[in-house]
Design a protein around this motif. Structure first.
Motif, short mmCIF file in Angstrom:
data_model
loop_
_atom_site.label_atom_id
_atom_site.label_comp_id
_atom_site.label_asym_id
_atom_site.label_seq_id
_atom_site.Cartn_x
_atom_site.Cartn_y
_atom_site.Cartn_z
N GLY A 195 0.83 -1.19 0.00
CA GLY A 195 0.00 0.00 0.00
C GLY A 195 0.87 1.24 0.00
O GLY A 195 2.11 1.15 -0.13
N ALA A 221 6.05 5.88 0.79
CA ALA A 221 6.19 7.05 1.66
C ALA A 221 7.64 7.53 1.72
O ALA A 221 7.92 8.74 1.68
CB ALA A 221 5.67 6.72 3.06
N GLY A 224 -2.44 9.04 6.60
CA GLY A 224 -1.50 9.52 7.61
C GLY A 224 -1.86 10.94 8.04
O GLY A 224 -2.83 11.52 7.54
N ASN A 279 -1.02 0.42 -5.01
CA ASN A 279 -0.46 1.71 -5.40
C ASN A 279 -0.61 1.95 -6.90
O ASN A 279 -0.48 1.03 -7.70
CB ASN A 279 1.02 1.79 -5.01
CG ASN A 279 1.21 1.70 -3.52
OD1 ASN A 279 0.24 1.84 -2.77
ND2 ASN A 279 2.41 1.45 -3.06
N ILE A 331 4.32 -5.47 7.69
CA ILE A 331 5.46 -4.55 7.84
C ILE A 331 4.90 -3.14 7.83
O ILE A 331 4.33 -2.69 6.82
CB ILE A 331 6.50 -4.75 6.71
CG1 ILE A 331 7.02 -6.19 6.72
CG2 ILE A 331 7.65 -3.75 6.86
CD1 ILE A 331 8.01 -6.53 5.62
N ASP A 371 3.29 1.27 12.28
CA ASP A 371 2.19 1.31 13.24
C ASP A 371 1.30 0.08 13.12
O ASP A 371 1.26 -0.55 12.07
CB ASP A 371 1.30 2.54 12.97
CG ASP A 371 2.04 3.83 13.22
OD1 ASP A 371 2.67 3.95 14.28
OD2 ASP A 371 2.01 4.70 12.33
P1 OAD Z 1 -3.12 4.41 3.74
O1 OAD Z 1 -2.73 5.84 3.63
O2 OAD Z 1 -4.51 4.10 4.18
O3 OAD Z 1 -2.13 3.64 4.73
C1 OAD Z 1 -0.74 3.76 4.60
C2 OAD Z 1 -0.07 2.84 5.61
O4 OAD Z 1 1.33 2.92 5.43
C3 OAD Z 1 -0.37 3.20 7.08
O5 OAD Z 1 -0.73 2.01 7.79
C4 OAD Z 1 0.99 3.71 7.58
O6 OAD Z 1 1.22 3.41 8.96
C5 OAD Z 1 1.95 2.95 6.70
N1 OAD Z 1 3.28 3.56 6.51
C6 OAD Z 1 3.62 4.86 6.55
N2 OAD Z 1 4.93 5.01 6.33
C7 OAD Z 1 5.43 3.76 6.10
C8 OAD Z 1 6.72 3.23 5.80
N3 OAD Z 1 7.78 4.02 5.67
N4 OAD Z 1 6.84 1.89 5.65
C9 OAD Z 1 5.77 1.06 5.78
N5 OAD Z 1 4.55 1.51 6.07
C10 OAD Z 1 4.36 2.84 6.23
O7 OAD Z 1 -2.80 3.74 2.31
P2 OAD Z 1 -3.35 2.38 1.69
O8 OAD Z 1 -3.55 1.35 2.74
O9 OAD Z 1 -2.48 2.06 0.54
O10 OAD Z 1 -7.42 3.56 -3.03
O11 OAD Z 1 -4.75 2.85 1.14
C11 OAD Z 1 -5.53 1.94 0.46
C12 OAD Z 1 -6.31 2.63 -0.63
O12 OAD Z 1 -7.03 3.75 -0.07
C13 OAD Z 1 -5.47 3.27 -1.71
O13 OAD Z 1 -5.06 2.35 -2.71
C14 OAD Z 1 -6.43 4.28 -2.29
C15 OAD Z 1 -6.99 4.85 -1.02
O14 OAD Z 1 -8.26 5.39 -1.11
C16 OAD Z 1 -7.92 4.08 -4.16
O15 OAD Z 1 -7.58 5.16 -4.59
C17 OAD Z 1 -8.92 3.19 -4.82
#
Ligand code: OAD
Length: 245
Positions: free
Chosen positions: A21, A26, A35, A100, A210, A213
């Motif tokens: 994701g 990031a 975030g 992504n 991984i 949080d």
């Molecule tokens: P989110 O923004 O919901 O979540 C991002 C995650 O990445 C959070 O759990 C953070 O803690 C984590 N994170 C931040 N920095 C990080 C790092 N350096 N390493 C690892 N993890 C880290 O994003 P997604 O889960 O991808 O959909 O969101 C899912 C979907 O929601 C997206 O694809 C998009 C959005 O609406 C559509 O556009 C259809």
């Protein structure tokens, strides 16, 4: 800290699937969605990421996607993307499933990849669905038109839209058939993607998260490797290479 149990599982894993994701990108400087500084904290998905929104105000939606493209085009993959690209060759069977749309996994060299939410670098017609191959500069403000007269839109999945059927079927097949599954940098809020690690767990895979949080799905998985993916994924690759040496 990678547990002894995981080291053992890594040594023996044959079928490995990874869900990524926004968190994976990031560390390249791509904003996440949820975030503190996330895109959905600053912008409204209802106004910008649905077919209705596009039909109501195509210029605004187009401008927002052009803005997001301007954020990613100069950006480089990070160590997490590169580690995932390397992992392809370290297991008999490997598949990367990503939510992504930034295309950074492909830039890093990943080839065995399923895109669940499309790719912001591609465009298609909102009327006939045909792909629009022409290069569009990021500063182009007018919404381009297809040969059929329809408006061109980014090839991403918007709220209320179905995921590409082939992609979601392949992703669930991989989740059901993996013996090791990683859920990396995703908050686990958006379905059906968030169901994949759970399905893998129900199908007896060892499921590792991984993330710096805890997430919505942490309680249902086997292990959380707490930290940035750009640090942890290369550590996993290092371990795997040591084993293979
Ligand atoms: P989110 O923004 O919901 O979540 C991002 C995650 O990445 C959070 O759990 C953070 O803690 C984590 N994170 C931040 N920095 C990080 C790092 N350096 N390493 C690892 N993890 C880290 O994003 P997604 O889960 O991808 O959909 O969101 C899912 C979907 O929601 C997206 O694809 C998009 C959005 O609406 C559509 O556009 C259809």
């Amino acid at each position: 800290m990678i547990s002894e149990q995981l080291i053992d599982i890594l040594k023996n894993a044959k079928r490995v699937a990874v869900l990524t994701g926004a968190g994976v990108s990031a560390e390249s400087g791509v904003p996440t969605f949820r975030g503190t500084d996330g895109l959905w904290k600053r912008f409204s998905p209802e106004e910008l990421a649905s077919f209705d929104a596009f039909m109501r105000n195509p210029e605004l939606v187009w401008e927002w996607y052009q803005y997001r493209r301007s954020l990613i085009y100069d950006i480089k993959p990070n160590t997490g993307h590169y580690a995932l690209a390397e992992m392809e060759d370290l297991f008999d069977d490997f598949i990367l499933i990503t939510q992504n749309v930034d295309g950074l996994h492909q830039v890093a060299g990943s080839k065995k990849i399923i895109e669940l939410h499309g790719n912001i670098r591609r465009n298609k017609c909102s009327k006939c669905g045909e792909y629009y191959a022409e290069e569009i500069p990021v500063d182009k403000k007018e919404v381009p038109k297809c040969r059929c007269g329809g408006l061109i839109r980014p090839d991403v999945v918007w709220f209320g839209e179905m995921l590409p059927e082939d992609a979601i079927n392949k992703a669930f097949y991989a989740a059901r058939n993996s013996d090791l599954f990683f859920s990396v940098g995703t908050s686990g809020f958006v379905h059906p993607a968030a169901q994949l690690p759970i399905t893998a767990k129900e199908s007896k895979a060892y499921v590792v998260e991984i993330n710096p949080d805890k997430t919505a799905i942490t309680p249902y998985l086997d292990e959380l490797l707490k930290g940035p993916s750009g640090k942890i994924l290369p550590e996993i690759v290092k371990l795997l290479k040591l084993n293979n040496a």
